[in-house]
Design a protein around this motif. Structure first.
Motif, PDB file in Angstrom:
ATOM      1  N   CYS A 202       0.935  -1.351   0.253  1.00 18.34           N
ATOM      2  CA  CYS A 202      -0.116   0.110   0.100  1.00 18.34           C
ATOM      3  C   CYS A 202       1.072   1.155  -0.030  1.00 18.34           C
ATOM      4  O   CYS A 202       1.808   1.337   0.717  1.00 18.34           O
ATOM      5  CB  CYS A 202      -0.827  -0.038   1.357  1.00 18.34           C
ATOM      6  N   GLU A 203       0.442   2.039  -0.972  1.00 18.55           N
ATOM      7  CA  GLU A 203       1.315   3.549  -1.022  1.00 18.55           C
ATOM      8  C   GLU A 203       0.833   4.305   0.159  1.00 18.55           C
ATOM      9  O   GLU A 203       1.756   4.939   0.743  1.00 18.55           O
ATOM     10  CB  GLU A 203       0.535   4.130  -2.378  1.00 18.55           C
ATOM     11  N   ARG A 204      -0.498   4.186   0.592  1.00 22.21           N
ATOM     12  CA  ARG A 204      -1.043   5.113   1.478  1.00 22.21           C
ATOM     13  C   ARG A 204      -1.422   4.176   2.841  1.00 22.21           C
ATOM     14  O   ARG A 204      -1.855   3.181   2.482  1.00 22.21           O
ATOM     15  CB  ARG A 204      -2.152   5.895   1.114  1.00 22.21           C
ATOM     16  N   SER A 205      -1.143   4.688   3.993  1.00 25.71           N
ATOM     17  CA  SER A 205      -1.663   4.041   5.094  1.00 25.71           C
ATOM     18  C   SER A 205      -2.505   4.793   6.046  1.00 25.71           C
ATOM     19  O   SER A 205      -2.273   6.316   6.119  1.00 25.71           O
ATOM     20  CB  SER A 205      -0.694   3.477   5.746  1.00 25.71           C
ATOM     21  N   LEU A 206      -3.422   4.538   6.765  1.00 23.29           N
ATOM     22  CA  LEU A 206      -3.968   5.352   7.923  1.00 23.29           C
ATOM     23  C   LEU A 206      -3.720   4.522   9.297  1.00 23.29           C
ATOM     24  O   LEU A 206      -3.581   3.377   9.177  1.00 23.29           O
ATOM     25  CB  LEU A 206      -5.470   5.152   7.604  1.00 23.29           C
ATOM     26  N   ILE A 207      -3.707   5.391  10.314  1.00 21.01           N
ATOM     27  CA  ILE A 207      -3.620   4.687  11.519  1.00 21.01           C
ATOM     28  C   ILE A 207      -4.664   4.973  12.563  1.00 21.01           C
ATOM     29  O   ILE A 207      -5.214   6.309  12.549  1.00 21.01           O
ATOM     30  CB  ILE A 207      -2.225   5.152  12.359  1.00 21.01           C
ATOM     31  N   LEU A 208      -5.254   3.778  12.876  1.00 18.26           N
ATOM     32  CA  LEU A 208      -6.609   3.966  13.622  1.00 18.26           C
ATOM     33  C   LEU A 208      -6.264   3.734  15.206  1.00 18.26           C
ATOM     34  O   LEU A 208      -5.478   2.563  15.502  1.00 18.26           O
ATOM     35  CB  LEU A 208      -7.592   2.945  13.270  1.00 18.26           C
ATOM     36  N   SER A 209      -6.634   4.580  16.046  1.00 19.76           N
ATOM     37  CA  SER A 209      -5.975   4.157  17.513  1.00 19.76           C
ATOM     38  C   SER A 209      -6.934   4.801  18.439  1.00 19.76           C
ATOM     39  O   SER A 209      -7.418   6.272  18.141  1.00 19.76           O
ATOM     40  CB  SER A 209      -4.427   4.790  17.593  1.00 19.76           C
ATOM     41  N   GLY A 210      -7.309   4.177  19.212  1.00 19.52           N
ATOM     42  CA  GLY A 210      -8.255   4.663  20.233  1.00 19.52           C
ATOM     43  C   GLY A 210      -9.589   5.226  19.637  1.00 19.52           C
ATOM     44  O   GLY A 210     -10.244   6.057  20.194  1.00 19.52           O
ATOM     45  N   GLY A 211     -10.079   4.574  18.526  1.00 18.25           N
ATOM     46  CA  GLY A 211     -11.149   4.737  18.058  1.00 18.25           C
ATOM     47  C   GLY A 211     -11.253   6.062  17.127  1.00 18.25           C
ATOM     48  O   GLY A 211     -12.436   6.452  16.565  1.00 18.25           O
ATOM     49  N   VAL A 212     -10.093   6.731  16.548  1.00 14.49           N
ATOM     50  CA  VAL A 212     -10.002   7.746  15.719  1.00 14.49           C
ATOM     51  C   VAL A 212      -8.994   7.352  14.845  1.00 14.49           C
ATOM     52  O   VAL A 212      -7.908   6.728  15.271  1.00 14.49           O
ATOM     53  CB  VAL A 212     -10.002   9.064  16.455  1.00 14.49           C
ATOM     54  N   ILE A 213      -8.912   8.198  13.585  1.00 15.18           N
ATOM     55  CA  ILE A 213      -7.731   8.221  12.667  1.00 15.18           C
ATOM     56  C   ILE A 213      -6.725   9.408  13.305  1.00 15.18           C
ATOM     57  O   ILE A 213      -7.001  10.357  13.249  1.00 15.18           O
ATOM     58  CB  ILE A 213      -8.275   8.252  11.350  1.00 15.18           C
ATOM     59  N   VAL A 214      -5.716   8.634  13.616  1.00 18.99           N
ATOM     60  CA  VAL A 214      -4.517   9.478  14.112  1.00 18.99           C
ATOM     61  C   VAL A 214      -3.700  10.170  12.954  1.00 18.99           C
ATOM     62  O   VAL A 214      -2.776  10.845  13.276  1.00 18.99           O
ATOM     63  CB  VAL A 214      -3.834   9.043  15.443  1.00 18.99           C
ATOM     64  N   ALA A 215      -3.577   9.146  12.000  1.00 16.29           N
ATOM     65  CA  ALA A 215      -2.314   9.608  11.090  1.00 16.29           C
ATOM     66  C   ALA A 215      -2.983   9.136   9.662  1.00 16.29           C
ATOM     67  O   ALA A 215      -3.651   8.102   9.403  1.00 16.29           O
ATOM     68  CB  ALA A 215      -1.021   9.020  11.337  1.00 16.29           C
ATOM     69  N   ASP A 216      -2.495   9.860   8.698  1.00 17.69           N
ATOM     70  CA  ASP A 216      -3.028   9.516   7.183  1.00 17.69           C
ATOM     71  C   ASP A 216      -1.913  10.032   6.315  1.00 17.69           C
ATOM     72  O   ASP A 216      -1.650  11.306   6.346  1.00 17.69           O
ATOM     73  CB  ASP A 216      -4.534  10.188   6.823  1.00 17.69           C
ATOM     74  N   GLY A 217      -1.144   9.009   5.524  1.00 11.36           N
ATOM     75  CA  GLY A 217      -0.061   9.569   4.728  1.00 11.36           C
ATOM     76  C   GLY A 217       0.563   8.288   4.018  1.00 11.36           C
ATOM     77  O   GLY A 217       0.111   7.332   4.191  1.00 11.36           O
ATOM     78  N   PRO A 218       1.616   8.909   3.260  1.00  9.76           N
ATOM     79  CA  PRO A 218       2.326   7.854   2.664  1.00  9.76           C
ATOM     80  C   PRO A 218       2.941   6.750   3.717  1.00  9.76           C
ATOM     81  O   PRO A 218       3.322   7.086   4.728  1.00  9.76           O
ATOM     82  CB  PRO A 218       3.504   8.382   1.880  1.00  9.76           C
ATOM     83  N   THR A 219       2.589   5.383   3.334  1.00  9.72           N
ATOM     84  CA  THR A 219       3.154   4.427   4.334  1.00  9.72           C
ATOM     85  C   THR A 219       4.538   4.467   4.535  1.00  9.72           C
ATOM     86  O   THR A 219       5.024   4.189   5.746  1.00  9.72           O
ATOM     87  CB  THR A 219       2.902   2.883   3.776  1.00  9.72           C
ATOM     88  N   ARG A 220       5.470   4.769   3.726  1.00  6.80           N
ATOM     89  CA  ARG A 220       6.815   5.095   4.038  1.00  6.80           C
ATOM     90  C   ARG A 220       7.049   5.984   5.135  1.00  6.80           C
ATOM     91  O   ARG A 220       7.842   5.870   5.871  1.00  6.80           O
ATOM     92  CB  ARG A 220       7.444   5.242   2.552  1.00  6.80           C
ATOM     93  N   GLU A 221       6.508   7.145   4.885  1.00  5.23           N
ATOM     94  CA  GLU A 221       6.783   8.265   5.877  1.00  5.23           C
ATOM     95  C   GLU A 221       6.074   7.753   7.318  1.00  5.23           C
ATOM     96  O   GLU A 221       6.786   8.081   8.335  1.00  5.23           O
ATOM     97  CB  GLU A 221       5.917   9.507   5.380  1.00  5.23           C
ATOM     98  N   LEU A 222       4.941   7.192   7.208  1.00 14.40           N
ATOM     99  CA  LEU A 222       4.371   6.941   8.595  1.00 14.40           C
ATOM    100  C   LEU A 222       5.253   5.797   9.365  1.00 14.40           C
ATOM    101  O   LEU A 222       5.488   5.792  10.454  1.00 14.40           O
ATOM    102  CB  LEU A 222       2.794   6.356   8.214  1.00 14.40           C
ATOM    103  N   LEU A 223       5.710   4.896   8.569  1.00 18.55           N
ATOM    104  CA  LEU A 223       6.767   3.815   9.263  1.00 18.55           C
ATOM    105  C   LEU A 223       7.864   4.339   9.547  1.00 18.55           C
ATOM    106  O   LEU A 223       8.582   3.645  10.542  1.00 18.55           O
ATOM    107  CB  LEU A 223       6.731   2.324   8.185  1.00 18.55           C
ATOM    108  N   ALA A 224       8.337   5.450   9.206  1.00 21.04           N
ATOM    109  CA  ALA A 224       9.653   6.046   9.405  1.00 21.04           C
ATOM    110  C   ALA A 224       9.516   6.803  10.647  1.00 21.04           C
ATOM    111  O   ALA A 224      10.796   7.097  11.121  1.00 21.04           O
ATOM    112  CB  ALA A 224      10.315   6.792   8.053  1.00 21.04           C
ATOM    113  N   ASP A 225       8.511   7.020  10.936  1.00 21.41           N
ATOM    114  CA  ASP A 225       8.109   8.228  12.052  1.00 21.41           C
ATOM    115  C   ASP A 225       8.006   7.164  13.432  1.00 21.41           C
ATOM    116  O   ASP A 225       6.731   6.652  13.878  1.00 21.41           O
ATOM    117  CB  ASP A 225       6.934   8.813  11.926  1.00 21.41           C
ATOM    118  N   SER A 226       9.110   6.768  14.043  1.00 20.82           N
ATOM    119  CA  SER A 226       9.101   5.777  15.038  1.00 20.82           C
ATOM    120  C   SER A 226       8.307   6.582  16.396  1.00 20.82           C
ATOM    121  O   SER A 226       7.775   5.799  16.976  1.00 20.82           O
ATOM    122  CB  SER A 226      10.602   5.352  15.562  1.00 20.82           C
ATOM    123  N   ALA A 227       8.470   7.826  16.394  1.00 17.19           N
ATOM    124  CA  ALA A 227       7.782   8.268  17.606  1.00 17.19           C
ATOM    125  C   ALA A 227       6.443   8.004  17.276  1.00 17.19           C
ATOM    126  O   ALA A 227       5.488   7.835  18.423  1.00 17.19           O
ATOM    127  CB  ALA A 227       8.096   9.904  17.675  1.00 17.19           C
TER     128      ALA A 227
END
Lengths: 245, 265
Positions: A202-227
């Protein structure tokens, strides 16, 4: 840009009062492959069950290819949303592969030659045409998962929704499934906590946490953001680093 | 567990399941209505089954071994001459009830023929096809659906049961005597809940693919008149045998044990 899937302000509480979703917003464009990432208990499965109207939202709504998910549209919605469940033994309930793949299109009213054509087409797409007359419980786990994908492909869905597609697969089966998913010309929403798999497909990813979308962006960028990952109980496997593109 | 189905491609295997189901039912009815005094008629029924078995290429030992399910009936039948009431007769120095002997023979002969016919049916028809046949014969759809799911999920549930047993034994548990029963009972309860939850997930999967309470009819071609005629051969012949037996028994009567004797027990 046409939207295959649009979720607006979706909130849901289970009948026992447990609030699972607190206003989810997301869109998936036609032809996109999007990963929905999140730790266990983030509400991923609850969200998925809203997409085809199995659960009815407390607030907000879902539309698929422009058609809102309502009781009146349920039949068409369930054709448009192809849900592949995590355990293929839940998905494959008919005595033979052929009948199982035929179950969905037959519920849409297809019969005879047209039905047969759909069934063979869908099984061919996942490379399981040779097993058409076998019983699902005689197939390997990876084969069962592929047949499960065929059962929804046969309904020609607008969007394919996969719940943990890589779970319990050995590395070869996992790679084969990835190749199949890549070869399909269909919109995909992939729910998973298998981050490398999301990156692979997948080019793009969403992160669902605690019942809301907390991040939406290119998978590569999200996975590089360890924090970001650490804040939402997501982790890359040991020794894995996001490869440079 | 011995497999009942014996794959093959014989005229018997090829007959549509609904024809075979009705044929076996007809055969069983003919056998049951055959008078017990007509020994030759039961031999005739057995020959008919032998012919079917030969046509289906099912070897006799295959059928005989699977007839073990009949054992409780055999025990019951063997008991009857011993516990039955008079008049008595002596056989090998044992006093046996005449009516009990007749009743025992009656049960033994008829049950054996019925069981053998069912085994032949199961040997030549896949379980799946049997259900299609039942559906074709307008058996209640809900019952057929339940049986279909049972067929699909028997292996899944058995596998779950086996894993639970292995998990128990891996932690040092072995069911040795009655005190261990609560543990086994709790496992059974857990298995029930797991199966129930699986049922719910399967239902969700079905709804997701447009299920609205009715299973779509798939792949059950109707039987042709010729196939029905072929299938009718067995019950037809058995009826002829039964009829001949009745004519013989009521016309000439069996010395010492005529029709009048039948009602006496």
């Amino acid at each position: 840009m046409t939207e295959s899937l649009a979720v607006r302000g979706l909130a849901y509480a289970y009948p026992d009062g447990t609030q699972a979703l607190f206003g989810v917003d997301l869109t998936v464009a036609r032809g996109e492959r999007v990963a929905l990432l999140g730790p266990n208990g983030a509400g991923k499965t609850t969200l998925v069950l809203h997409l085809n109207g199995i659960l009815t939202p407390g607030l907000g709504g879902v539309s698929v290819g422009g058609l809102p998910v309502t009781k009146a549209n349920l039949k068409e919605i369930r054709r448009r949303v192809g849900l592949v469940f995590q355990d293929p033994d839940d998905q494959l309930f008919m005595p033979t592969v052929r009948e199982d793949v035929a179950f969905g299109p037959a519920n849409l009213g297809l019969r005879g030659e047209e039905l047969e054509r759909r069934v063979t087409w869908a099984l061919d797409r996942v490379g399981m045409l040779g097993e058409i007359d076998r019983a699902p419980h005689h197939l390997s786990f990876g084969q069962r998962r592929r047949v499960a994908v065929a059962t929804v492909l046969a309904m020609e869905p607008e969007i394919l929704v996969l719940d943990e597609p890589s779970s319990n697969l050995d590395p070869a089966a996992r790679r084969e499934l990835a190749e199949i998913l890549r070869s399909l010309d269909v919109t995909v929403l992939m729910v998973t906590h298998d981050l490398p798999y999301a990156l692979e497909l997948c080019e793009r990813s969403l992160i669902l946490s605690g019942g809301v979308i907390v991040a939406d962006g290119p998978t590569r960028e999200l996975l590089a953001d360890s924090a970001l990952l650490a804040a939402h109980r997501l982790e890359l496997p040991y020794g894995f680093a996001v490869p440079a593109s | 567990m011995r497999r009942l189905h014996r794959p093959g491609d014989t005229p018997v295997h090829r007959l549509p399941p609904q024809c075979k189901l009705l044929a076996v039912l007809g055969f069983a009815l003919a056998v049951v209505s055959t008078p017990r005094e007509a020994f030759w008629a039961f031999a005739g029924h057995a020959v008919l089954l032998g012919l079917v078995a030969a046509a289906a290429r099912v070897p006799p030992p295959f059928v005989v071994r699977r007839m073990a399910v009949e054992t409780p009936f055999v025990l019951f039948a063997v008991l009857l001459p011993v516990v039955g009431r008079g008049p008595y007769t002596e056989l090998w120095g044992v006093e046996l009830s005449v009516e009990g002997l007749w009743a025992g023979w009656n049960i033994l002969a008829k049950a054996s023929l019925g069981v053998a016919a069912s085994i032949l049916l199961a040997a030549t028809t896949e379980p799946r096809a049997l259900l299609l046949g039942a559906r074709r014969l307008r058996l209640p759809a809900l019952l057929v659906q339940i049986a279909t799911f049972m067929l699909r999920y028997a292996d899944v549930v058995l596998g779950e049961m086996r894993r639970m047993r292995i998990a128990r034994e891996s932690r040092g548990f072995a069911a040795r005597d009655v005190r261990h029963l609560p543990v086994v009972a709790k496992s059974a309860g857990a298995l029930f809940i797991r199966s129930y939850e699986r049922g719910e997930r399967v239902h969700l999967a079905m709804l997701s693919r447009g299920y609205d309470g009715v299973m779509p009819a798939l792949y059950d071609p109707p039987a042709s008149a010729r196939q029905w005629a072929v299938a009718a051969a067995l019950p037809g012949a058995a009826c002829a045998v039964a009829l001949a037996a009745w004519i013989e028994v009521s016309g000439i009567g069996v010395p010492g044990m005529g029709v009048s004797g039948m009602g006496a027990g």
